[in-house]
Design an enzyme around this catalytic site. Structure first.
Site, PDB file in Angstrom:
ATOM      1  N   ALA A 503       1.915  11.352   3.423  1.00 20.89           N
ATOM      2  CA  ALA A 503       1.547  12.451   2.526  1.00 20.89           C
ATOM      3  C   ALA A 503       0.868  13.578   3.306  1.00 20.89           C
ATOM      4  CB  ALA A 503       0.629  11.942   1.410  1.00 20.89           C
ATOM      5  N   GLU A 697      -0.649  -0.195   2.640  1.00 22.85           N
ATOM      6  CA  GLU A 697      -1.716  -1.054   2.099  1.00 22.85           C
ATOM      7  C   GLU A 697      -1.237  -1.846   0.890  1.00 22.85           C
ATOM      8  OE1 GLU A 697      -4.510  -0.504   3.914  1.00 22.85           O
ATOM      9  OE2 GLU A 697      -4.193   1.539   4.618  1.00 22.85           O
TER      10      GLU A 697
END
Ligand code: MOS
Length: 730
Positions: A503, A697
């Site tokens: 991002a 994650e």
């Protein structure tokens, strides 16, 4: 006009793969410099106290020994206050600056010699005497720091009024990251300038820390780290050995290499802290949650207050009117913990997802249905709408993939010979974050491009995925784009962590590449000699280095011709990314549902995982092959957390007793069954234009509880601690 997407979405192999498998990729410890010395740390053999003497005479008398440095003779370091070096609130540990021992294994001296063997020998001859005290090590024994509180509704009243009320305490163990590559630093000074080759996930934080410790401007610190051999969070901040390497180099006026031993990684770097996570929940008879109370205790050091996002799931993963959270770190005589893969949510998911499994069992509702019944319509913690949340789809897809209909309704009743078979599942999410980042993009006269950005690539494939983004935006093939990472001379970036990389840095690379392409287009449409002269810029696309007017294929030319005719040897732009505040308008997370099938030997209690399925709502997938590799890695790490990993400390002195890979168990091939990763198609339109949500994650978050729930389904034994072993099953 938007560029065609040719590289993004394709499962390209790692662009740096050949360098890695042929040994040409140079990791921090691979750096060698003429005249370089070797440093070996002497670490404290008591868990708390004062150093009363350091006898270095024998060490110093050895051949090749250049210096033995302890707090008695170390240069005084400034340790300027520094908000940018990523240390938790509190006082940093000041390397070799005083006589205090704050944890077992704290560096107390360093031997510096011509060869590694000489330095090792000398370090062994340093005699440190201590005035030792009993360290405080237990979560029940240390001083609690101020609470991080959260509440909504009236939990006490709701619990009292609930049909079902349950109270459980979960205890995941302390675990270490155990990357293959040890932490290592090579430091070289040139006057008041220092260069370090250092294993780090955050080039700019390491740079800021060295500047603050040595009281020099940041511009005089260069941090280089083109390759990282895994980290999982352990390299998100510089540990004392980084400072010690630079200090030794400064004091000896020679380059110094310092590589932590495998054993020292357990003492000299951080870990995921042990937790005591108590849940009291209330629900109706159909399993609708009415209230949850979370009392969370975790290890931190006596000098820094480490926290992580362990409260987020309790606030908003499920719908319920009443929530109360009390999260306190406990100051202990330990090294400061640090984030480890899925930091916070992975720990919370173990407690919450096992608690939901316990509730499902209690009220007789299928765990999949229980998740569906408690699915929120918005983020009830922040009140914000979800940008995208497809957890239901993750759960239903996973249930189908694992064959959930075969799950025994009564635990301990499904058998395969000597083995009890169980299925379990868990949900999870991880916040989709982002942070300011920059990248420099240069298009050369030969039609190739170079992209530079400071970020390291700790292993997920950042070199490759960034190359894909740049290639599409520039209209080049992958082979024409060179990605350069891991140097503080390149434009600054946030940590390579927190699932923020694509991002943040990806958008900077995209913006920089777009800007360069637009410069070229602009040049072409204003150039009377170009076949594209006079065309509308938004009608021009670039493919394989060739600019074309849309629907007029004859009007085309290459970057090379355009630049040559205009006497430009390159075009360049720095792309920036700054979060646009979407996080204030939307609740943004990646979601996962993990399903596990386990077999437990009915007599011996041995646990074998037979299958794992992970289904992920992670937005656009830039590279499916790398994404699958991330998911597999996350699941393997989850197997470790569920069944194997446990940093064991000796309560007498704080010594870590299993500080090596023989005694600290991590999954090996024989522990890993068939793994299946499924990414839901689709993108998130709100976080960034790339449509990604982050995936490193979330793939780890729900794995351990899914396995724990499967073990319960197989055996009827509920284990509330991690790891689940033969001993805890009995
Ligand atoms: Mo990840 S714990 O941010 O390396």
């Amino acid at each position: 006009m938007t560029q065609p997407r040719a590289a993004v979405g394709v499962g390209h192999a790692r662009v740096e793969g050949r360098l890695k498998v042929t040994g040409q990729a140079r990791y921090a410890a691979d750096q060698n410099i003429d005249g370089m010395l070797h440093a070996v740390i002497v670490d404290a053999s008591v868990g708390r106290g004062r150093i009363v003497g350091v006898d270095t005479a024998a060490a110093q008398a050895q051949p090749g020994v250049v210096a033995v440095i302890s707090h008695l003779n170390a240069t005084r370091l400034t340790y300027r206050e520094n908000p940018d070096s990523n240390h938790p609130p509190g006082e940093r540990l000041r390397a070799l600056q005083d006589d205090r021992v704050r944890f077992f294994g704290q560096p107390v001296a360093v031997a510096v010699a011509t060869t590694l063997q000489q330095a090792q020998h000398a370090a062994g001859l340093v005699t440190v005497t201590y005035d030792a005290e009993q360290p405080v090590l237990g979560l029940d024994d240390g001083a609690p720091n101020a609470a991080a509180d959260y509440s909504r509704g009236d939990t006490v009243a709701a619990l009292a009024a609930s049909d079902v009320r349950m109270s459980m305490t979960y205890a995941p163990a302390r675990t270490h990251h155990n990357p293959m590559e040890p932490h290592a630093t090579v430091a070289q000074w040139d006057g008041d300038r220092v260069t370090v080759w250092d294993k780090t996930q955050w080039i700019n934080a390491t740079q800021a820390e060295l500047a603050s410790v040595f009281d020099i401007p940041r511009s005089q610190v260069r941090v280089v780290n083109p390759y990282v051999g895994g980290a999982f969070g352990s390299a998100l901040r510089p540990w004392p050995h980084v400072i010690i390497a630079a200090l030794a180099a400064r004091m000896t006026r020679r380059p110094v290499k310092l590589v932590l031993t495998r054993r020292q990684l357990y003492f000299g770097t951080g870990y995921r802290p042990a937790y005591d996570y108590r849940i009291t929940l209330g629900a109706d008879r159909r399993g609708r949650l009415t209230a949850m109370e979370h009392t969370i205790r975790a290890e931190t050091s006596s000098y820094e207050d480490f926290r992580e996002a362990v409260t987020a799931a309790g606030e908003s993963l499920y719908s319920m009117p009443n929530v109360r959270i009390d999260y306190r770190s406990i100051a202990l005589d330990v090294n400061t913990p640090i984030w480890k893969r899925g930091p916070g949510p992975a720990t919370a998911a173990f407690a919450i997802e096992v608690a939901l499994d316990e509730l499902a069992h209690r009220v007789g509702v299928d765990p999949v249905d229980l998740r569906m019944r408690n699915e929120p319509a918005k983020d009830e913690g922040s009140g914000l709408p979800f940008s995208t949340r497809r957890l239901r789809e993750c759960v239903t897809t996973g249930a189908r993939e694992i064959g959930w209909q075969h799950r025994a309704r009564r635990p301990g009743t499904r058998r395969d010979g000597d083995w009890l078979i169980g299925l379990g599942m868990a949900a999870g999410n991880y916040h989709s974050g982002s942070a300011p980042a920059q990248a420099r993009v240069r298009l050369n006269a030969d039609g190739s491009a170079v992209v530079e950005t400071a970020s390291s690539d700790m292993g997920p494939g950042t070199y490759t995925s960034m190359t894909q983004v740049a290639a599409d935006a520039l209209g080049l093939t992958l082979h024409s784009v060179r990605m350069r990472l891991g140097d503080s001379l390149y434009p600054p970036t946030p940590p390579h962590g927190g699932s923020m990389t694509m991002a943040s840095i990806g958008t900077a690379v995209l913006n920089g590449s777009d800007a360069v392409r637009r410069q070229a287009v602009d040049l072409a449409v204003k150039d009377r000699d170009s076949p594209l002269y006079g065309a509308a810029p938004d009608q021009i696309v670039v493919r394989r280095g060739r600019l074309t007017v849309r629907d007029q294929p004859a009007r085309a030319e290459t970057y090379q011709r355009l630049l040559a005719r205009n006497n430009r040897d390159h075009l360049e732009a720095v792309g920036s990314y700054t979060p646009d505040g979407a996080g204030q308008r939307f609740s943004m997370s990646a979601y996962a549902a993990t399903f596990a099938e386990v077999a437990v030997d009915a007599t011996l209690g041995l646990i074998r995982i037979r299958r794992l399925v992970g289904v992920y709502d992670a937005g656009r997938i830039v590279n499916p092959r790398l994404a699958e590799s991330q998911a597999i890695g996350g699941m393997v790490g989850g197997i470790g957390a569920a069944l194997l990993e446990h940093t064991v400390t000796d309560e007498r002195d704080g010594r870590i007793v299993n500080a090596d890979l023989a005694a600290y168990l991590v999954p090996v091939n024989a522990d890993v069954p068939a793994l299946k990763a499924v990414y839901l198609d689709g993108e998130d339109p709100h976080l960034v234009s790339l449509g990604v949500k982050g995936l490193g994650e979330v793939v780890h978050v729900g794995v351990a509880p899914a396995i724990a729930n499967a073990v319960f389904n197989a055996t009827g034994h509920r284990v509330r601690s991690l790891p689940i072993t033969v001993e805890t099953l009995r």
